[in-house]
Write an enzyme that holds these catalytic residues in place. Structure first.
Site, PDB file in Angstrom:
ATOM      1  N   GLY A   1       0.804  -1.211   0.000  1.00  0.00           N
ATOM      2  CA  GLY A   1       0.000   0.000   0.000  1.00  0.00           C
ATOM      3  C   GLY A   1       0.840   1.265   0.000  1.00  0.00           C
ATOM      4  O   GLY A   1       0.517   2.250  -0.670  1.00  0.00           O
TER       5      GLY A   1
ATOM      6  N   ASP B   1      -6.500   0.059   6.434  1.00  0.00           N
ATOM      7  CA  ASP B   1      -6.738  -1.039   7.375  1.00  0.00           C
ATOM      8  C   ASP B   1      -5.763  -2.179   7.068  1.00  0.00           C
ATOM      9  O   ASP B   1      -6.162  -3.307   6.815  1.00  0.00           O
ATOM     10  CB  ASP B   1      -8.193  -1.513   7.258  1.00  0.00           C
ATOM     11  CG  ASP B   1      -8.561  -2.519   8.343  1.00  0.00           C
ATOM     12  OD1 ASP B   1      -7.905  -2.527   9.405  1.00  0.00           O
ATOM     13  OD2 ASP B   1      -9.513  -3.297   8.123  1.00  0.00           O
TER      14      ASP B   1
END
Length: 256
Positions: free
Chosen positions: A120, A137
């Site tokens: 990410g 998350d």
């Protein structure tokens, strides 16, 4: 990245684990598109803060970035209830994607929904584009966020936000470093961040904003929560009550 996957079921709920007892995601089998875990519900509270689903036919968000797929709960909710949104999911572990497809009814990729396999942080740093809503998350099997909880990453994330951009961060598993995490977010966003009070699971969700300011009186938040519940079944009334009781909304107005 080879993440060990375990699936369990109890009382009509299917759970995702990364080779440990930590719950990494959940789905009520009879309601596969609902948000079963409290913290996932709270991560969607951005729908109360910007003009969107709660009050005007889904104008916001148009572009959504989800970092960390888990059991696909957030991805499915946005996909089904925000039809105007184009959604990009970034997940580092192919085994998690495979489990979400097999056990958690992950939507097929299409013009609105796509998945990128990779880190990410790398994706945010290297790919162009801006987003209205970023849902962060991402954790490993030991509930560690690693590079996803660093000042340079939060700064890069801010640079990817649109004029109405919001970030929701799940701070679960960072109890020892919780204050340090919040400080990094505050620094990256010039103090435009707020930590929602811990929910029953111990998760803390932080929201940060860029661009246009957010000013929502508690009464307006309650009305927007009522409309959101009627439209999607998502009940954020308890979240607003906890915000008020915790003193997180001075003067009865949430500023971000």
């Amino acid at each position: 990245m080879n993440t060990p996957i375990d699936i369990s079921e109890e009382a009509g709920v299917r759970y995702l684990h990364f080779g440990s007892d930590w719950v990494q995601g959940a789905m009520r089998i009879r309601k596969p598109n609902a948000l079963e875990l409290a913290y996932t519900r709270e991560m969607m509270a951005g729908l109360l803060l910007r003009d969107g689903l709660a009050d005007d036919a889904g104008r916001w968000p148009k572009k959504v970035l989800i970092i960390g797929l888990g059991a696909a709960s957030l991805a499915k909710f946005v996909y089904h209830h925000c039809p105007q949104a184009r959604i990009k999911v970034v997940e580092i572990a192919p085994t998690v994607i495979a489990a979400a497809r097999q056990f958690f009814k992950l939507p097929e990729e299409d013009a609105r929904f796509s998945i990128h396999v990779g880190c990410g942080a790398q994706y945010v740093l290297e790919k162009d584009g801006s987003y209205d809503y970023v849902l962060l998350d991402g954790f490993d099997r030991n509930a560690r966020a690693g590079v996803l909880d660093t000042l340079p990453f939060y700064q890069a994330l801010r640079s990817r936000l649109s004029a109405q951009g919001l970030v929701a961060v799940n701070l679960f598993g960072r109890s020892r470093g919780y204050k340090a995490s919040i400080e990094r977010i505050l620094q990256a966003f010039d103090d435009r961040a707020v930590a929602f009070p811990s929910c029953d699971s111990g998760n803390v969700v932080a929201f940060a904003a860029a661009g246009e300011p957010v000013e929502r009186p508690l009464g307006e938040l309650r009305e927007r929560a009522r409309l959101l519940k009627a439209a999607t079944g998502l009940d954020l009334g308890p979240t607003i009550t906890r915000l008020e009781q915790s003193g997180s909304v001075p003067g009865g107005v949430l500023h971000l």
